[in-house]
Design a protein around this motif. Structure first.
Motif, short mmCIF file in Angstrom:
data_model
loop_
_atom_site.label_atom_id
_atom_site.label_comp_id
_atom_site.label_asym_id
_atom_site.label_seq_id
_atom_site.Cartn_x
_atom_site.Cartn_y
_atom_site.Cartn_z
N LYS A 61 5.87 -37.37 -34.65
CA LYS A 61 5.37 -36.96 -33.34
C LYS A 61 6.01 -35.67 -32.82
O LYS A 61 5.35 -34.84 -32.21
N PHE A 62 7.31 -35.53 -33.05
CA PHE A 62 8.05 -34.36 -32.53
C PHE A 62 8.94 -33.78 -33.63
O PHE A 62 10.15 -34.02 -33.65
N TRP A 64 11.40 -31.50 -35.78
CA TRP A 64 12.51 -30.65 -35.36
C TRP A 64 12.11 -29.19 -35.32
O TRP A 64 12.52 -28.45 -34.43
N SER A 65 11.32 -28.76 -36.31
CA SER A 65 10.99 -27.33 -36.42
C SER A 65 10.03 -26.86 -35.34
O SER A 65 9.96 -25.67 -35.05
N GLU A 66 9.28 -27.77 -34.71
CA GLU A 66 8.27 -27.38 -33.74
C GLU A 66 8.72 -27.61 -32.30
O GLU A 66 8.29 -26.89 -31.40
N ALA A 67 9.53 -28.63 -32.06
CA ALA A 67 9.96 -28.95 -30.69
C ALA A 67 11.40 -29.42 -30.71
O ALA A 67 11.69 -30.60 -30.47
N THR A 68 12.33 -28.49 -30.99
CA THR A 68 13.74 -28.87 -31.18
C THR A 68 14.35 -29.44 -29.91
O THR A 68 14.97 -30.51 -29.93
N THR A 69 14.18 -28.74 -28.78
CA THR A 69 14.79 -29.21 -27.52
C THR A 69 14.20 -30.54 -27.08
O THR A 69 14.93 -31.47 -26.72
N LYS A 70 12.88 -30.63 -27.10
CA LYS A 70 12.20 -31.86 -26.70
C LYS A 70 12.60 -33.01 -27.60
O LYS A 70 12.85 -34.14 -27.14
N ARG A 71 12.69 -32.73 -28.91
CA ARG A 71 13.06 -33.78 -29.86
C ARG A 71 14.49 -34.25 -29.61
O ARG A 71 14.79 -35.45 -29.71
#
Length: 438
Positions: A61-62, A64-71
């Motif tokens: 879903k999230f 690391w490479s696309e949404a690091t902070t959110k993840r």
């Protein structure tokens, strides 16, 4: 979860069972060993599989490479909630159901809060390791993919550039031989002079075809020689005017661009003594212009697409500045960008990707060092906690190495992933982008 992860959990279960059985069990019986094995299995598989499923779900879903902070935020919240619930459940099953040491009311009265807190910390350390391992694997895949993609792009650009340059040889030779064949019957002496001049021109083609850019001066001198050959054949039917500013002579254009455009002028327009074809080559606003009066042939041969498209493609590989084409009822004009510097973009791309690969290797090495430090922390600190609580529970000293090492670990992580590298990488990208725009 993957099969190898389940096998790892099985080995952890066996190891912890043997450790607790031989160290903490007074009566070493088969019954006690089986109980210890069952309890260890419960802790290992519930905590391991629970954290593993959360990690797998978040990876989908999230990433690391696309949404690091959110993840990162979601991972912290999810592992805290999940591990608190799982630890309370496992400890309840252990002390209330299996060992029958306390009742349900006593368990939730606060008597086992320290044990729950201690177990939660151990679970969080293990969960942090799993998420960190997932992040490192994702980072390695992303870094490797980016480096491979950049190398492929550079190699593709280089191959495309070589292919475009190699088109020039047969095209020039074909057109020159056509002119020579017509002169042999019309004027043999002129044909001899044309052959000598053509050899000089072809020598220039061979010398320049491996270059990405040449000076405007060299290109103009070559174009004048080529125009002399055209005048030999067409005589008064074609006229050439050169009006290039002297300050542009030391600047650069793609090689043989004028020759290709002059060929296009002759090819696409008719020329007679009564209606001569006028071709001007002049400077205009940082461009080198080739303009001719429009006298379109009624029956024109099918174009091979080598001339103008070749020039446009070669410029696109060397600079962001475009080749402009103007056409009206009276004239046809092509504007070639004149470059102040001599970029070697294709070679730069290849060199940069090699350097990027070396930087990626160095970064992976730094990340491996950090995770080695993290793994050591996750193994040694729990071991120190156990030793402290077993040998001298009244004097708690494990906080000192845990906090000291933990602060060093956080600083190490910030240096690898956050503050230490971002400004350097941004600056490198800015310099490279500025260089490529020239």
């Amino acid at each position: 979860m993957k099969r190898k992860n389940l096998i790892t959990l099985l080995w952890i279960t066996v190891a912890t069972s043997l450790f607790f059985f031989f160290v903490f069990t007074d009566e070493m019986t088969i019954e006690n060993f089986m109980r210890t094995l069952l309890i260890s299995t419960m802790y290992s598989f519930l905590l391991g599989i629970g954290n593993g499923l959360i990690n797998d779900f978040l990876n989908k879903k999230f990433p690391w490479s696309e949404a690091t902070t959110k993840r990162t935020v979601i991972s912290i919240v999810s592992i805290l909630i999940a591990n608190v619930i799982l630890v309370y459940f496992c400890n309840y099953m252990n002390f209330v159901v299996f060992q029958k040491a306390v009742t349900t009311q006593e368990y939730f009265s606060g008597r086992y809060n320290f044990i729950n807190w201690f177990t939660i910390n151990i679970a969080l350390l293990i969960s942090t390791f799993l998420h960190a391992k997932s992040f490192m694997e994702e980072l390695k895949k992303t870094s490797k993919k980016e480096v491979v993609e950049q190398k492929l792009i550079a190699k593709s650009a280089n191959a495309q550039f070589e292919s475009l340059k190699n088109q020039l040889d047969p095209h020039f030779l074909f057109n020159s031989l056509n002119v020579l064949s017509s002169l042999i019957d019309e004027n043999p002496k002129q044909a001899q002079k044309f052959t000598a001049s053509m050899s000089k021109i072809y020598r220039y083609v061979l010398e320049q075809k491996d270059k990405e850019l040449v000076t405007v001066e060299d290109e103009i001198e070559f174009a004048k020689t080529y125009c002399d050959l055209l005048k030999t054949r067409f005589e008064d039917s074609v006229d050439f005017v050169f009006d290039v500013e002297k300050e542009d002579y030391r600047r650069f254009v793609v090689p043989l661009s004028l020759q290709l455009l002059l060929e296009n002028c002759i090819k696409h327009n008719f020329a007679t003594s009564s209606r001569p074809l006028m071709i001007r080559i002049f400077s205009e606003n940082d461009t080198l212009c080739i303009e001719n009066n429009l006298q379109v042939r009624e029956q024109m041969k099918e174009s091979s697409g080598i001339g103008l498209s070749n020039i446009v493609q070669r410029y696109s590989l060397l600079t962001k500045r475009n080749v402009f084409i103007e056409k009206s009822e009276d004239y046809f004009k092509v504007k070639l960008p004149v470059l102040s510097a001599k970029p070697n973009v294709v070679s730069i791309k290849i060199d940069d990707t090699d350097k990027a690969y070396e930087r990626a290797k160095k970064r992976v090495k730094e990340i491996k060092s950090f995770y080695g430090n993290l793994i050591s922390y996750c193994i040694i600190i729990p071991f120190l906690i156990i030793i402290n609580l077993v040998t001298n529970p009244k004097h708690i000293w494990f906080y000192f190495p845990m906090l000291g090492w933990g602060i060093g670990l956080i600083a190490h992580g910030m240096n690898v992933f956050a503050i230490g590298k971002n400004w350097e990488e941004k600056k490198i990208r800015e310099i490279l982008e500025k260089h490529n725009r020239q």
